[in-house]
Scaffold this active site. Sequence first.
Site, PDB file in Angstrom:
ATOM      1  N   GLN A  97       0.824  -1.176  -0.017  1.00  0.00           N
ATOM      2  CA  GLN A  97      -0.092   0.063  -0.090  1.00  0.00           C
ATOM      3  C   GLN A  97       0.904   1.275   0.034  1.00  0.00           C
ATOM      4  OE1 GLN A  97      -3.126   0.173   2.995  1.00  0.00           O
ATOM      5  NE2 GLN A  97      -3.894   2.050   2.220  1.00  0.00           N
ATOM      6  N   PHE A  98       1.155   1.774  -1.047  1.00  0.00           N
ATOM      7  CA  PHE A  98       1.995   2.760  -1.352  1.00  0.00           C
ATOM      8  C   PHE A  98       1.189   4.388  -0.767  1.00  0.00           C
ATOM      9  CE2 PHE A  98      -0.705   3.790  -4.783  1.00  0.00           C
ATOM     10  CZ  PHE A  98      -0.810   5.145  -4.936  1.00  0.00           C
ATOM     11  N   THR A  99       0.254   4.286  -0.490  1.00  0.00           N
ATOM     12  CA  THR A  99      -0.748   5.436   0.086  1.00  0.00           C
ATOM     13  C   THR A  99      -0.077   5.435   1.721  1.00  0.00           C
ATOM     14  OG1 THR A  99      -2.506   4.206   0.495  1.00  0.00           O
ATOM     15  CG2 THR A  99      -2.644   5.186  -1.336  1.00  0.00           C
TER      16      THR A  99
END
Length: 148
Positions: free
Chosen positions: A78-80
Amino acid sequence: MRFVIQRVSEASVTVDNEIIGSIGKGFLVLIGVCDTDTKEIADKMIRKMLGLRIFEDAQGKTNLSLDATGGELLLVSQFTLYADCRKGNRPSFIRAGAPELADELYQYIIQKCREQNDHVATGIFGADMKVRLLNDGPFTIVLDSDDL
């Protein structure tokens, strides 16, 4: 590197209306990678995560690790987790790791966790995933490699 660890009774990840990974009791771990992360940092994060004693013992105290309870892992990239919301209302993701590095480290984390746990389910790097979970507690821990 950032891990958001949620103690769950169950969790699953779906891609294109198909469940691709599911677990019972254990950890749902959202994994964020930044450009300065390394395998050495990943090793530290994995050790810390797997050593967390956040499951209840017979006296009801959070005193047991994932291994001690036979818990399972669902690992989701999850890059967020590296969203920067300091300016304006549209998050910036400049600190998120480049996709090649992030995927390499995500796959490394999966491999290392599989060496230590019999049931490791995963999402698909870069896919549009739907994650369902039943948070147990709720109990959520944020691990940041900058703090280790």
